[in-house]
Write a protein that holds these residues in place. Structure first.
Motif, short mmCIF file in Angstrom:
data_model
loop_
_atom_site.label_atom_id
_atom_site.label_comp_id
_atom_site.label_asym_id
_atom_site.label_seq_id
_atom_site.Cartn_x
_atom_site.Cartn_y
_atom_site.Cartn_z
N THR A 6 -3.89 82.04 64.13
CA THR A 6 -2.79 80.98 64.60
C THR A 6 -1.74 81.73 63.23
O THR A 6 -2.50 80.91 62.11
CB THR A 6 -2.60 79.40 64.93
N GLU A 8 1.66 81.28 61.05
CA GLU A 8 2.60 80.74 61.12
C GLU A 8 3.98 80.93 60.36
O GLU A 8 3.43 81.57 59.13
CB GLU A 8 2.39 79.49 60.52
N ASP A 23 3.57 81.37 56.29
CA ASP A 23 3.43 79.86 55.92
C ASP A 23 1.93 80.14 54.30
O ASP A 23 2.45 79.66 53.06
CB ASP A 23 2.58 78.49 56.56
#
Length: 140
Positions: A6, A8, A23
């Motif tokens: 994932t 971000e 991130d």
């Protein structure tokens, strides 16, 4: 879907005239619309990021298709052009043109690899039925 990864990202400022950062800091960019959309053109924009991601992902899918079909590729590349335009009802839409370049590969084989990639690429699966995506194949 079982997520394998994932990503971000956070957008701050004024959206298309702001800043994006992932991130992990791998992407850390000022954003600005291109001049053709009234911006300064300094910085990146969502269409460039989408084109970059789609090109890289589709290229990986082509290489995976070649491995599964036992085809050796040399100097392959995939280019992506992402266009944004008005849909006529106040909304905007995207269109994508992908160019798969497979030097020295038989055209029929190259087309088959591109078709397999288009069936398997996550970007293609996400956009299928939502936006126009054209895939061309060439050897240069």
């Amino acid at each position: 879907m079982d997520a394998l990864y994932t990503a971000e990202a956070l957008s701050t400022g004024n959206g298309r005239m702001g800043h994006v950062r992932t991130d992990d800091g791998a992407v850390d960019l000022d954003m600005n619309p291109p001049k053709s959309l009234g911006g300064s053109g300094v910085g990146s924009n969502p269409e460039q990021l989408f084109a970059s991601g789609y090109a890289a992902c589709f290229h990986s899918a082509v290489l995976g298709a070649a491995r599964s079909e036992k085809v050796t590729l040399n100097d392959s590349s995939v280019g992506a052009r992402v266009s944004i335009g008005a849909l006529g009802d106040g909304a905007y839409g995207l269109a994508v043109a992908l160019e798969v370049v497979l030097p020295g590969t038989d055209p029929t084989v190259a087309r088959r690899l591109a078709d397999i990639a288009h069936a398997n690429c996550p970007y293609s699966n996400a956009t299928r039925g939502n936006i126009e995506v054209t895939v061309t194949v060439s050897d240069d």
